[in-house]
Every structure is written in C-alpha cells, then in structure tokens.
Enzyme design. Structure first.
Site, mmCIF file in Angstrom:
data_model
loop_
_atom_site.group_PDB
_atom_site.id
_atom_site.type_symbol
_atom_site.label_atom_id
_atom_site.label_comp_id
_atom_site.label_asym_id
_atom_site.label_seq_id
_atom_site.Cartn_x
_atom_site.Cartn_y
_atom_site.Cartn_z
ATOM 1 N N GLY A 14 0.789 -1.238 0.000
ATOM 2 C CA GLY A 14 0.000 0.000 0.000
ATOM 3 C C GLY A 14 0.810 1.270 0.000
ATOM 4 O O GLY A 14 0.333 2.329 0.393
ATOM 5 N N SER A 20 1.954 8.458 2.002
ATOM 6 C CA SER A 20 1.283 7.224 2.426
ATOM 7 C C SER A 20 1.709 6.834 3.844
ATOM 8 O O SER A 20 2.903 6.910 4.177
ATOM 9 C CB SER A 20 1.694 6.055 1.505
ATOM 10 O OG SER A 20 1.249 6.257 0.201
ATOM 11 N N ASP A 65 -2.127 -5.797 -7.390
ATOM 12 C CA ASP A 65 -3.482 -5.247 -7.283
ATOM 13 C C ASP A 65 -4.291 -6.291 -6.513
ATOM 14 O O ASP A 65 -4.513 -7.398 -7.020
ATOM 15 C CB ASP A 65 -4.055 -5.013 -8.690
ATOM 16 C CG ASP A 65 -5.467 -4.461 -8.645
ATOM 17 O OD1 ASP A 65 -6.154 -4.626 -7.614
ATOM 18 O OD2 ASP A 65 -5.901 -3.879 -9.648
ATOM 19 N N VAL A 66 -4.725 -5.937 -5.311
ATOM 20 C CA VAL A 66 -5.353 -6.944 -4.445
ATOM 21 C C VAL A 66 -6.728 -7.402 -4.933
ATOM 22 O O VAL A 66 -7.276 -8.360 -4.395
ATOM 23 C CB VAL A 66 -5.449 -6.463 -2.967
ATOM 24 C CG1 VAL A 66 -4.076 -6.366 -2.339
ATOM 25 C CG2 VAL A 66 -6.220 -5.153 -2.870
ATOM 26 N N ILE A 93 -4.028 -0.663 2.835
ATOM 27 C CA ILE A 93 -4.756 -0.552 1.569
ATOM 28 C C ILE A 93 -6.226 -0.267 1.815
ATOM 29 O O ILE A 93 -6.853 -0.913 2.665
ATOM 30 C CB ILE A 93 -4.608 -1.880 0.782
ATOM 31 C CG1 ILE A 93 -3.170 -2.004 0.237
ATOM 32 C CG2 ILE A 93 -5.622 -1.990 -0.339
ATOM 33 C CD1 ILE A 93 -2.888 -3.325 -0.444
ATOM 34 N N ALA A 96 -12.446 3.477 -1.927
ATOM 35 C CA ALA A 96 -13.886 3.587 -2.206
ATOM 36 C C ALA A 96 -14.035 4.662 -3.274
ATOM 37 O O ALA A 96 -13.194 5.570 -3.379
ATOM 38 C CB ALA A 96 -14.658 3.981 -0.955
ATOM 39 N N TYR A 156 -17.676 9.577 5.706
ATOM 40 C CA TYR A 156 -16.830 8.363 5.709
ATOM 41 C C TYR A 156 -17.630 7.162 5.169
ATOM 42 O O TYR A 156 -17.081 6.230 4.593
ATOM 43 C CB TYR A 156 -16.274 8.105 7.113
ATOM 44 C CG TYR A 156 -15.025 7.246 7.092
ATOM 45 C CD1 TYR A 156 -13.877 7.666 6.424
ATOM 46 C CD2 TYR A 156 -14.992 6.010 7.722
ATOM 47 C CE1 TYR A 156 -12.737 6.872 6.388
ATOM 48 C CE2 TYR A 156 -13.852 5.213 7.698
ATOM 49 C CZ TYR A 156 -12.730 5.648 7.025
ATOM 50 O OH TYR A 156 -11.602 4.860 6.992
ATOM 51 N N LYS A 163 -14.392 -0.645 7.167
ATOM 52 C CA LYS A 163 -13.440 -0.725 8.288
ATOM 53 C C LYS A 163 -14.015 -1.582 9.433
ATOM 54 O O LYS A 163 -13.258 -2.282 10.120
ATOM 55 C CB LYS A 163 -13.078 0.670 8.798
ATOM 56 C CG LYS A 163 -12.232 1.497 7.815
ATOM 57 C CD LYS A 163 -10.912 0.844 7.472
ATOM 58 C CE LYS A 163 -9.965 1.776 6.741
ATOM 59 N NZ LYS A 163 -8.815 1.074 6.158
ATOM 60 N N THR A 194 -3.467 12.277 3.461
ATOM 61 C CA THR A 194 -2.854 11.405 2.456
ATOM 62 C C THR A 194 -3.753 11.440 1.216
ATOM 63 O O THR A 194 -4.850 12.008 1.274
ATOM 64 C CB THR A 194 -2.773 9.947 2.954
ATOM 65 O OG1 THR A 194 -4.111 9.485 3.170
ATOM 66 C CG2 THR A 194 -1.971 9.804 4.234
ATOM 67 N N SER A 196 -5.557 9.082 -0.090
ATOM 68 C CA SER A 196 -6.858 8.445 0.195
ATOM 69 C C SER A 196 -7.745 9.366 1.026
ATOM 70 O O SER A 196 -8.932 9.504 0.753
ATOM 71 C CB SER A 196 -6.664 7.151 0.978
ATOM 72 O OG SER A 196 -6.035 6.204 0.190
#
Ligand code: NAP
Length: 256
Positions: A14, A20, A65-66, A93, A96, A156, A163, A194, A196
């Site tokens: 990630g 990051s 790439d997961v 990682i 959304a 969120y 999460k 960050t 994200s």
C-alpha cells in the site's frame, strides 16, 4: 537502543507516495533494521514506488493489485520461491469511489459497496492466506483502520462499513492464525492528510476537529503510527493479538 526488527523480513502493501502511511511505516521498519518487500497497485505508481524503494534499500518491490487473484497468487509464489521466512506484514490498503465519500450513505451503489469491501477488507483475508505459509516462525500482520468503523463521521460512509468488516476480519484471522504464532492486529490511526484521505469530502474539517478536541490537542503524526507498527511487528508486541490499537492523540475516548 538495539534495532527492534533486526534480521526480520517485512512485507508492506500500500505504498503509493511519500504521504502514504505505508511510507512512514517502511521508513520506521528500515530504521529498525528490517529487510523490506514493498508492493504497489499498478503502473501508475511504479516509478514513484521504485524510487522510494531504492531510497529505503528495499530488497524487493513488485506490483500487486489486491482485486486480482492472479496478483495475490504471484505474490505468494514469489515469497515461497525466495525461501526465506517472512516475519511481519503491513496491510495499508483501502479504496472507495469518491462519489460514495461525498453523498448520503443511503445512495451508495451496489458496485461501490462491493468495491470498497473488496479492496479495503477482503484483501486482508486474501493477503493473510497468501503470507501465512511463509511466516514459518510466526510473526505479525497489521492492518490500518479508522474510527469511522465504530462511529459515524461525516462522509466516511461505506468506508466506515468496510473498516468495521476489516476489524472483524482481523479478529477472525487472529483467532485462526494464533496457533501458528501469527499475531493479527489493527492500528486505528487518527486522520492524516494522504491521497486516500483527501478523497473524503470535507476531510480537513475532521482533521481540525481532532486536533482541537483530542486529549493531546494535536493531529496524528504519521511517525507515531509507524512506531506503533514497529511495536506490533517486534518482539515487544509478542503478547498482543486481535487488538485495535488507537494512535489518534486520544480522540476516540471523547464524547463530544
Ligand atoms: P494512501 O497513501 O492513498 O494509501 C492507500 C493505498 O491503497 C495506496 O497505496 C493505494 O494504491 C492502495 N490501493 C488501493 N486500491 C488498491 C488495490 N486494488 N490493490 C492494491 N493497492 C491498492 O493513503 P493512506 O491514508 O496512507 O491509507 C493507508 C491505510 O491507512 C488505508 O487502509 C486507510 O484507510 C488507513 N487509514 C488512513 C487514515 C488517514 O487519515 N490517512 C486514517 C486511518 C486509517 P494507489 O494509490 O495506487 O491507488
């Protein structure tokens, strides 16, 4: 001070850029003597990540790439082929769709919901399955989570749901992998600017509120998160599994 991760090999997934959380964690692991294996998502980040990997003296860097079963399998094969034991894994990682982090939660699309859960939660399960066979002496798997799993935070939305599922997955993995002496934990980091985080609408308001209201009256420093990750990966964390460790200036205890 002895180096806490000397002679340990750590896989960090990630890392996208210098902002990051994975980068701060990689730096701290490097400081503590760990040998690093880094993964990144795809071509878009390759040049940046390879440059950071050189700076960190990483032993290996590869794309993963997961969402692609073949990529996770390739990672698993690479680890097995190396023949060395893996001691620590950091899963940093999440993803959304930006739209789903800006509009009412009830408007989340089926595809957006599935994507967020797949990348941000299921990937921990897939990665744990891939790495466990090479964690022959046991070790530590750490994921990154956020308070939005427990409380409602503006915008969120689906990431909070992801999460919550991630934290539950962490506990099931901790229970299953414990007999192999593999510990699985989550660090719940306070908000940090960050890439994200910037995709969450009005994220700067969350940052300001936390800095103002948290017991320590300051925002979360990524290096504090990284040091907590060192603790969990090191022998100092040997009795800790199935936990969510908050590194958030204490914000999570506040009522208002
Ligand atoms: P970041 O730098 O954007 O890291 C997120 C990483 O996930 C990026 O490297 C991204 O790669 C990667 N990723 C997304 N989709 C992927 C996929 N399909 N396969 C592989 N990798 C993928 O942001 P960050 O804030 O450091 O986030 C790291 C973790 O910390 C996340 O789990 C996040 O939820 C958590 N966290 C962050 C905060 C915060 O305030 N920043 C607080 C608590 C927890 P690309 O950039 O190439 O897409």
């Amino acid at each position: 001070m002895p180096q806490l991760l000397k002679e340990k090999t750590a896989l960090i997934l990630g890392l996208a850029n210098r902002w990051s959380l994975a980068y701060s964690i990689a730096r701290a692991f490097c400081r503590e003597g760990a040998q690093l294996i880094l993964t990144y998502q795809g071509d878009r980040q390759q040049e940046t990540v390879e440059e950071l990997a050189r700076e960190l003296g990483a032993a290996r860097v590869m794309s993963c790439d997961v969402t692609q079963e073949a990529d996770v399998e390739r990672l698993s094969e690479m680890l097995r082929a190396e023949g060395d034991d893996l001691h620590a894994v950091v899963h940093s990682i999440a993803f959304a769709n930006k739209d789903d982090l800006a509009r009412p939660f009830q408007m989340t699309s089926r595809e957006g919901f599935q994507l967020a859960l797949e990348v941000s939660c299921y990937s921990l399960v897939a990665v744990a399955r891939a790495v466990a066979p090479v964690m022959r002496q046991g070790g530590s798997i750490t994921t990154l989570t956020y308070l939005g799993s427990q409380r409602v935070l503006p915008n969120y939305n689906v990431m909070g749901v992801a999460k919550a599922a991630l934290e539950a997955s962490m506990r099931y993995l901790a229970s299953e992998l414990g007999p192999q002496q593999i510990r699985v934990n989550a660090i719940s980091a306070g908000p940090v600017k960050t890439a994200s985080a910037r995709s969450i609408k009005d994220f700067s308001k969350i940052l300001e509120t936390v800095a103002e209201k948290a017991p320590l009256r300051r925002p979360t420093d990524p290096e504090e998160v990284a040091d907590a990750a060192v603790f969990l990966a090191s022998n100092l964390g040997r009795g800790v599994t199935g936990n969510v460790l908050y590194v958030d200036s204490g914000y999570q205890i506040m009522g208002i």
